[in-house]
Enzyme design. Sequence first.
Site, mmCIF file in Angstrom:
data_model
loop_
_atom_site.group_PDB
_atom_site.id
_atom_site.type_symbol
_atom_site.label_atom_id
_atom_site.label_comp_id
_atom_site.label_asym_id
_atom_site.label_seq_id
_atom_site.Cartn_x
_atom_site.Cartn_y
_atom_site.Cartn_z
ATOM 1 N N ASN A 1 -16.545 15.926 -10.721
ATOM 2 C CA ASN A 1 -15.770 16.082 -11.952
ATOM 3 C C ASN A 1 -14.263 15.947 -11.696
ATOM 4 O O ASN A 1 -13.530 15.306 -12.462
ATOM 5 C CB ASN A 1 -16.085 17.455 -12.557
ATOM 6 C CG ASN A 1 -15.468 17.634 -13.920
ATOM 7 O OD1 ASN A 1 -15.730 16.859 -14.833
ATOM 8 N ND2 ASN A 1 -14.599 18.636 -14.042
ATOM 9 N N LYS B 1 0.851 -1.195 0.000
ATOM 10 C CA LYS B 1 0.000 0.000 0.000
ATOM 11 C C LYS B 1 0.884 1.241 0.000
ATOM 12 O O LYS B 1 1.715 1.426 0.884
ATOM 13 C CB LYS B 1 -0.908 -0.009 1.233
ATOM 14 C CG LYS B 1 -1.884 1.156 1.258
ATOM 15 C CD LYS B 1 -2.901 1.015 2.379
ATOM 16 C CE LYS B 1 -2.421 1.530 3.705
ATOM 17 N NZ LYS B 1 -2.232 2.990 3.777
ATOM 18 N N THR C 1 -10.823 5.553 11.480
ATOM 19 C CA THR C 1 -10.795 4.993 12.850
ATOM 20 C C THR C 1 -10.380 6.046 13.871
ATOM 21 O O THR C 1 -10.538 5.845 15.069
ATOM 22 C CB THR C 1 -9.866 3.757 12.937
ATOM 23 O OG1 THR C 1 -8.677 4.051 12.221
ATOM 24 C CG2 THR C 1 -10.518 2.532 12.359
ATOM 25 N N ASP D 1 -3.393 4.313 -2.037
ATOM 26 C CA ASP D 1 -4.337 4.786 -1.015
ATOM 27 C C ASP D 1 -4.268 6.309 -0.908
ATOM 28 O O ASP D 1 -3.584 6.841 -0.030
ATOM 29 C CB ASP D 1 -3.968 4.117 0.318
ATOM 30 C CG ASP D 1 -4.899 4.498 1.450
ATOM 31 O OD1 ASP D 1 -6.037 4.919 1.173
ATOM 32 O OD2 ASP D 1 -4.481 4.365 2.616
ATOM 33 N N ASP E 1 -13.493 15.208 -3.444
ATOM 34 C CA ASP E 1 -13.573 16.522 -4.097
ATOM 35 C C ASP E 1 -14.868 16.532 -4.908
ATOM 36 O O ASP E 1 -15.674 15.596 -4.791
ATOM 37 C CB ASP E 1 -12.324 16.726 -4.982
ATOM 38 C CG ASP E 1 -11.964 18.198 -5.174
ATOM 39 O OD1 ASP E 1 -12.897 19.021 -5.350
ATOM 40 O OD2 ASP E 1 -10.768 18.519 -5.167
ATOM 41 N N LYS F 1 -7.216 8.342 -0.982
ATOM 42 C CA LYS F 1 -8.431 8.834 -0.316
ATOM 43 C C LYS F 1 -8.993 10.103 -0.955
ATOM 44 O O LYS F 1 -9.102 11.152 -0.305
ATOM 45 C CB LYS F 1 -8.149 9.072 1.179
ATOM 46 C CG LYS F 1 -7.728 7.829 1.954
ATOM 47 C CD LYS F 1 -7.575 8.134 3.434
ATOM 48 C CE LYS F 1 -7.335 6.918 4.303
ATOM 49 N NZ LYS F 1 -6.071 6.215 4.093
ATOM 50 N N ARG G 1 3.688 -1.517 10.485
ATOM 51 C CA ARG G 1 4.864 -1.637 11.351
ATOM 52 C C ARG G 1 5.222 -3.045 11.816
ATOM 53 O O ARG G 1 6.422 -3.339 11.913
ATOM 54 C CB ARG G 1 4.713 -0.667 12.538
ATOM 55 C CG ARG G 1 4.899 0.776 12.093
ATOM 56 C CD ARG G 1 4.317 1.760 13.065
ATOM 57 N NE ARG G 1 2.854 1.727 13.047
ATOM 58 C CZ ARG G 1 2.080 2.516 13.784
ATOM 59 N NH1 ARG G 1 2.632 3.406 14.582
ATOM 60 N NH2 ARG G 1 0.772 2.440 13.696
HETATM 61 O O1 C5P Z 1 1.711 0.302 11.013
HETATM 62 P P1 C5P Z 1 0.253 -0.062 10.972
HETATM 63 O O2 C5P Z 1 0.009 -1.545 10.799
HETATM 64 O O3 C5P Z 1 -0.525 0.550 12.113
HETATM 65 O O4 C5P Z 1 -0.263 0.627 9.616
HETATM 66 C C1 C5P Z 1 -1.596 0.543 9.204
HETATM 67 C C2 C5P Z 1 -1.766 1.240 7.887
HETATM 68 O O5 C5P Z 1 -3.160 1.277 7.619
HETATM 69 C C3 C5P Z 1 -1.265 2.680 7.836
HETATM 70 O O6 C5P Z 1 -0.828 2.944 6.496
HETATM 71 C C4 C5P Z 1 -2.511 3.481 8.174
HETATM 72 O O7 C5P Z 1 -2.493 4.762 7.618
HETATM 73 C C5 C5P Z 1 -3.596 2.631 7.524
HETATM 74 N N1 C5P Z 1 -4.933 2.804 8.067
HETATM 75 C C6 C5P Z 1 -5.238 2.584 9.399
HETATM 76 N N2 C5P Z 1 -6.516 2.767 9.847
HETATM 77 C C7 C5P Z 1 -7.472 3.154 9.001
HETATM 78 C C8 C5P Z 1 -7.180 3.377 7.654
HETATM 79 C C9 C5P Z 1 -5.890 3.182 7.216
HETATM 80 O O8 C5P Z 1 -4.374 2.206 10.180
HETATM 81 N N3 C5P Z 1 -8.695 3.291 9.438
#
Ligand code: C5P
Length: 238
Positions: free
Chosen positions: A69, A34, A125, A61, A66, A63, A217
């Site tokens: 168009n 991603k 989240t 990703d 806007d 997101k 991570r």
């Molecule tokens: O390092 P970690 O496993 O927490 O990364 C989760 C990834 O998923 C990050 O790129 C974060 O921006 C993304 N993400 C998230 N929660 C969301 C939407 C996307 O943690 N609701």
Amino acid sequence: MSSRPVIIALDFPTAEKALAFLDQFSAELHVTVKIGMELFYAAGPAIVKAIQDRGHDVFLDLKLHDIPNTVEAGMRVIGRLGVTYTTVHAAGGHVMLAAAKRGLLAGAAEEGLAAPKLLAITQLTSTSQEILNEDQQIAGTVQASVVHYAQLAQQSDCDGVICSAQEISAIHVAVGDDFLGITPGIRPASAQADDQQRVMTPAAAAKAGSNGLVVGRPITQADDPVEAYQRIMTEWRV
Ligand code: C5P
């Protein structure tokens, strides 16, 4: 592309760092990574191509949110990149969501490619009950809003949503099992939660009905990222 992928969140600030990390993953592993705003704003479409040239798939990703168009035009460009998934905010409404899908289909057709799957962001989240009710002036619970946005996304031709694994079963009840629910916030039993508030293990997410995991991570900062990825795959594919 695996139909139930473990998607590695490539949250690195530069192309050099992202590619140095990815050097550890052979083409045979055929991973899906991603790319988010940070890496794409720094490295542009060239990083998408560089990763595809190594035999991997890309989830872009960005997101988008806007006027319809503008989103359609932006998605047309994304549709030409050959990525497997991309994202849009459901809060933009059904006209914008349908425009996003049209743009993706048009861009992909211009290059003779399969269209990327369009995933809607429901409520982030990071959105608390207070932010929902006070800042957004949406009454009710976060989960009710998430389920509503999933229904809106389905009616507007999206392929799925990004959501918490805790929400996946309520979403599937509302929109059916074929609508994808891709879930971040995943931590193997042995890992620390970092800044994620509500985490789930790969096995629990599988049991709840998740259609794909996003893991950052626990893989990118592991001593042996390939081993960490394979361990998560094993837990996920129970
Ligand atoms: O390092 P970690 O496993 O927490 O990364 C989760 C990834 O998923 C990050 O790129 C974060 O921006 C993304 N993400 C998230 N929660 C969301 C939407 C996307 O943690 N609701």
